[in-house]
Design a protein around this motif. Structure first.
Motif, PDB file in Angstrom:
ATOM      1  N   ALA A  94       0.832  -1.207   0.000  1.00 46.39           N
ATOM      2  CA  ALA A  94       0.000   0.000   0.000  1.00 46.39           C
ATOM      3  C   ALA A  94       0.863   1.252   0.000  1.00 46.39           C
ATOM      4  CB  ALA A  94      -0.926  -0.012   1.220  1.00 46.39           C
ATOM      5  N   GLN A  95       1.972   1.214   0.747  1.00 45.27           N
ATOM      6  CA  GLN A  95       2.892   2.350   0.756  1.00 45.27           C
ATOM      7  C   GLN A  95       3.631   2.476  -0.573  1.00 45.27           C
ATOM      8  OE1 GLN A  95       5.327   1.518   4.245  1.00 45.27           O
ATOM      9  NE2 GLN A  95       4.142   2.986   5.450  1.00 45.27           N
ATOM     10  N   ALA A  96       4.059   1.356  -1.140  1.00 47.39           N
ATOM     11  CA  ALA A  96       4.838   1.384  -2.376  1.00 47.39           C
ATOM     12  C   ALA A  96       4.023   1.896  -3.556  1.00 47.39           C
ATOM     13  CB  ALA A  96       5.388  -0.004  -2.683  1.00 47.39           C
ATOM     14  N   LEU A  97       2.736   1.524  -3.600  1.00 46.72           N
ATOM     15  CA  LEU A  97       1.886   1.906  -4.729  1.00 46.72           C
ATOM     16  C   LEU A  97       0.975   3.097  -4.420  1.00 46.72           C
ATOM     17  CD1 LEU A  97       0.791  -1.607  -6.082  1.00 46.72           C
ATOM     18  CD2 LEU A  97       2.810  -0.251  -6.661  1.00 46.72           C
ATOM     19  N   GLY A  98       1.004   3.571  -3.183  1.00 44.79           N
ATOM     20  CA  GLY A  98       0.140   4.689  -2.807  1.00 44.79           C
ATOM     21  C   GLY A  98      -1.329   4.318  -2.799  1.00 44.79           C
ATOM     22  N   LEU A  99      -1.627   3.068  -2.434  1.00 44.85           N
ATOM     23  CA  LEU A  99      -3.013   2.585  -2.410  1.00 44.85           C
ATOM     24  C   LEU A  99      -3.511   2.535  -0.963  1.00 44.85           C
ATOM     25  CD1 LEU A  99      -2.741  -0.325  -5.020  1.00 44.85           C
ATOM     26  CD2 LEU A  99      -3.795   1.924  -5.349  1.00 44.85           C
ATOM     27  N   ASP A 100      -4.008   3.660  -0.489  1.00 40.76           N
ATOM     28  CA  ASP A 100      -4.468   3.728   0.903  1.00 40.76           C
ATOM     29  C   ASP A 100      -5.652   2.803   1.171  1.00 40.76           C
ATOM     30  OD1 ASP A 100      -2.525   5.588   1.410  1.00 40.76           O
ATOM     31  OD2 ASP A 100      -3.845   7.332   1.152  1.00 40.76           O
ATOM     32  N   VAL A 101      -6.380   2.442   0.129  1.00 40.84           N
ATOM     33  CA  VAL A 101      -7.547   1.575   0.312  1.00 40.84           C
ATOM     34  C   VAL A 101      -7.142   0.213   0.863  1.00 40.84           C
ATOM     35  CG1 VAL A 101      -7.466   0.651  -2.046  1.00 40.84           C
ATOM     36  CG2 VAL A 101      -9.650   0.754  -0.822  1.00 40.84           C
TER      37      VAL A 101
END
Length: 353
Positions: free
Chosen positions: A305-312
């Motif tokens: 989630a941090q690497a791809l910026g996917l807070d969901v």
């Protein structure tokens, strides 16, 4: 029964996959630290600081005193892959030294040991399996435990990335090595999982044969996701390695999605095993092979989630941290209860006799 007798008995009957408890404890510790539960994370780190050298000493004792039994386990295709939990656990402990506390010197030493263990055990196991004169049938040889080879490879990749991130100066060599290990682990997974799925789908599978190591079907994917996510986060801003980041992102997301797909199937098979076929719920050493994948899936999803910026995706680790902690507590409690009955109660009876 003397202390020496107890230690000898434990060493003689030591499970090939005994270091899975270090792997499970280590990843749950990292999981807790990511969620700001420092006290619990440090407590489990302390547990591993005791467990790893004790298990290593018992393994050495077994090699010296009970070599025949150890070699028989090692050359058995159905059990020998369990010895690869040693390099995996060594690297997980090294990762703890960087993610839970900041002990870079200890992490480097453990990385060297992990690389030596990984090289020696991986090739020796494969050579012993390939050159064996007599071999058991396919269904008795292949199981989810073979995927520990993937876990060991990716655990070394994870530690290499963390060491590179800890020392940014001249880290390209570490990152290149980590990327090669990441790709090797991915290749090994695709090769081994084909055999594992073929075995469980096209051959009869009794409920007792669906053992905890089959959870590594998911756990190997989860640690592959972690290795890829860490590479994406710590890749250099310029140069040839940076150009590979989009490829690694897509490949890593592919492995995470596949790991997610495995979880409902594994849960349904557990219900079939214990609910429908009534296999008793009792502690076995392989139960740690369930705790590790659960903890690793949580940590890898957090990092992805941090690497791809996917807070969901953050909802998964927010819940998963408690699931993995509960699983660790249940297995650790069962293990402690069995140890107490076997050593304390059994020792008293032996003394009275």
């Amino acid at each position: 029964m003397t202390v020496v007798d107890v230690v000898s008995s434990r060493a003689r009957h030591l499970s090939p996959g005994c270091f899975a408890r270090v792997m499970a404890t280590g990843i749950v510790s990292i999981d807790l630290d990511q969620h700001a539960m420092r006290t619990l994370a440090l407590a489990l780190f302390g547990v591993n600081l005791l467990a790893w050298p004790i298990l290593l000493a018992l393994t050495g004792w077994r090699l010296i005193r009970f070599r025949r039994e150890l070699v028989a386990d090692f050359v058995d295709p159905g059990r020998g892959a369990g010895f690869l939990t040693l390099p995996a656990a060594t690297c997980v402990l090294g990762s703890q030294c960087l993610m839970v506390v900041h002990w870079p010197g200890a992490a480097r030493v453990l990385a060297v040991l992990g690389a030596l263990f990984w090289t020696a055990l991986t090739y020796l196991f494969l050579v012993a399996t390939i050159t064996a004169r007599t071999k058991p049938g396919f269904t008795r040889s292949i199981n989810g435990g073979w995927l520990v080879a993937v876990v060991a490879t990716q655990s070394l990749a994870v530690l290499a990335v963390l060491l590179a991130a800890d020392n940014p100066a001249g880290n390209d060599d570490w990152l290149f090595g980590a990327l090669c290990l990441y790709l090797l682990g991915a290749a090994l997974y695709l090769l081994i999982i084909t055999l594992v799925v073929y075995r469980i789908v096209f051959f009869p599978l009794r409920a007792r044969e669906f053992t905890p190591p089959y959870w590594i079907n998911m756990g190997a994917l989860a640690i592959t996701t972690l290795a890829g996510s860490l590479f994406v986060r710590h890749a250099p801003m310029h140069g040839p390695l940076r150009e590979l980041v989009p490829f690694v992102k897509g490949f890593t997301l592919f492995f995470w999605a596949t790991a997610t797909w495995w979880i409902p199937l594994l849960l349904m098979l557990e219900l079939w095993r214990h609910g429908w076929r009534h296999v008793p719920l009792r502690y076995e050493a392989d139960d740690w092979d369930i705790v590790f994948p659960l903890g690793m899936y949580t940590v890898s999803t957090y990092t992805l989630a941090q690497a791809l910026g996917l807070d969901v995706l953050m909802i998964v680790p927010a819940i998963g941290v408690y699931v993995s902690l509960l699983a660790w507590l249940l297995v650790a409690g069962s293990a402690s209860r069995r140890w107490y009955r076997g050593v304390i109660v059994g020792g008293r009876r032996g003394h009275l006799r």
